[in-house]
Design an enzyme around this catalytic site. Structure first.
Site, PDB file in Angstrom:
ATOM      1  N   ASP A 284     -18.992  -3.658 -11.247  1.00  0.00           N
ATOM      2  CA  ASP A 284     -20.176  -3.926 -12.475  1.00  0.00           C
ATOM      3  C   ASP A 284     -18.788  -5.689 -12.705  1.00  0.00           C
ATOM      4  OD1 ASP A 284     -20.900  -4.826 -14.032  1.00  0.00           O
ATOM      5  OD2 ASP A 284     -20.534  -3.277 -15.645  1.00  0.00           O
ATOM      6  N   GLY A 321     -18.344  -6.471 -18.651  1.00  0.00           N
ATOM      7  CA  GLY A 321     -18.189  -6.124 -17.221  1.00  0.00           C
ATOM      8  C   GLY A 321     -16.520  -5.691 -16.571  1.00  0.00           C
TER       9      GLY A 321
END
Ligand SMILES: [Zn+2]
Length: 395
Positions: A284, A321
């Site tokens: 991510d 993220g």
């Protein structure tokens, strides 16, 4: 470039991790793009024996990593793709062991996502010098505003099969994964459509109940993005999306193994239920990955990175993220969660390869597969990366 047409033939010696286990005195024979032999050095067929060799007995050779959930790195974001940014992202992540990735988009306007399709598709048509972009993962815009996290809620829309069909038509095979909230309008129909087209249907950024997730799995839902993050949590009388994913064997789970997004004990519980071909290590990773702390963006939202932790500038409670790399996540699974080398490797390579339908060509060290190989030292530091048989130099 006198050697441009010559197939690069090479032998790599070391401990070799194969689907049959770790071979202590192993060797891999690679010619051109392909692995021709991966196994015990004592059984190396005579016809390869004279090829140029490298490596030492203490080297560990494992399959290259496959990251199905990555937004960028080295200062660049897939949402603002051009050749330069795609080169920078793939160059950086190849140095961290990622040999195949899905360019992952954010919740954005259709025209912004159209633009990423166009740029990534043009990039793939030329020779990709670093990490191979196998296709795209659309994270949104069909998600829940209640669990938007670092996704811009302004662009959230109900699941739209017309958009999906148009992208699939204009860029055949490019969509490999779509993340949606299964409780939202049109989501079940979209899941049926995705699975009919061989695309992973993943839940994420979702307010779904336990029952809604099970119903979605009945329709074909087969993956969960960043397990435990941005989903209804497990409560013993109300098991939520997290409980449904743990409960239902049909759903694979992605995990961000950075020690920030999920407590190592929660990862450990997850790996006891999802270890058999249904655990996927992901990063991510956002644009700041590989750079120092400071101010960045994810999609079009401002982000602050402090001590490597990325949060929305306007909402420090929302993780935006990660700055994780695959090699760090791989080490974390072994050293902090307690997975075996084989288990961590499967979560980082073969299972994600299978999730995008590429397990016959990548994801393990076997004859016939692409020469995507990592050479590690005893502390799991990367000392060499080969993609399609080519040694990658990133320094
Ligand atoms: Zn993401």
């Amino acid at each position: 470039m006198a050697e441009i047409n010559k197939e690069l033939e090479q032998l790599l010696f070391g401990k070799v991790l194969t689907p049959q286990g770790l071979i202590e005195h192993g060797v891999i024979a690679v010619s051109g793009e392909q692995i021709h032999y991966a196994g015990d050095a004592a059984w190396l067929p005579e016809r390869y024996a004279h090829w140029p060799a490298s490596g030492q007995a203490t080297d560990l050779l494992i399959p290259g990593f496959v990251d199905v959930h990555v937004h960028g790195g080295a200062g660049h974001d897939f949402m603002y793709s051009d050749t330069e940014s795609l080169n920078a992202i793939t160059k950086f992540h190849s140095s961290q062991g990622t040999t195949t990735m899905l360019a992952t988009t954010m919740t954005a306007s259709k025209s912004a996502i159209d633009q990423v399709f166009s740029e990534v598709s043009a990039y793939r048509a030329a020779e990709m010098p670093y990490t191979q972009i196998a296709g795209m993962h659309l994270e949104g815009p069909f998600i829940s505003p209640k669990w938007s996290g670092a996704q811009n809620p302004e662009h959230i829309v109900p699941a739209n099969i017309e958009w999906l069909a148009q992208w699939e038509n204009d860029y055949p095979g490019m969509i490999r994964q779509v993340t949606l909230a299964p409780e939202r309008e049109g989501a079940l129909e979209a899941i049926l459509w995705l699975r009919k087209h061989g695309i992973t249907a993943a839940l994420g950024h979702t307010d779904a109940s336990f029952e809604e997730v099970i119903a979605a799995a009945d329709a074909g839902l087969n993956q969960a993005v960043h397990m435990f993050n941005a989903m209804t949590p497990l409560h013993h009388r109300k098991p939520g999306a997290a409980g449904a994913i743990l409960f239902d064997k049909r759903i694979r789970a992605e995990i961000i193994a950075d020690g920030i997004h999920v407590h190592p004990a929660a990862i450990s519980i997850l790996t006891r239920l999802k270890n058999e071909n249904n655990l996927l290590l992901i990063t991510d990773a956002m644009s700041a990955t590989g750079l120092s702390d400071g101010e960045y963006t994810i999609g079009d939202l401002p982000v602050l990175v402090q001590d490597g932790i990325a949060t929305l500038k306007d909402n420090p409670a929302a993780l935006a993220g990660s700055t994780l790399t695959m090699i760090r996540g791989f080490r974390y699974l072994i050293q902090e969660v307690g997975l075996s080398l084989e288990e961590a490797s499967r979560a980082a390579s073969l299972t994600p390869a299978a999730s995008i339908g590429m397990e016959r060509s990548i994801g393990s060290l076997e004859a016939g597969k692409r020469g995507d190989i990592l050479r590690l030292d005893a502390e799991f530091n990367i000392c060499g990366v080969w993609i399609g048989g080519r040694p990658i130099t990133t320094s």
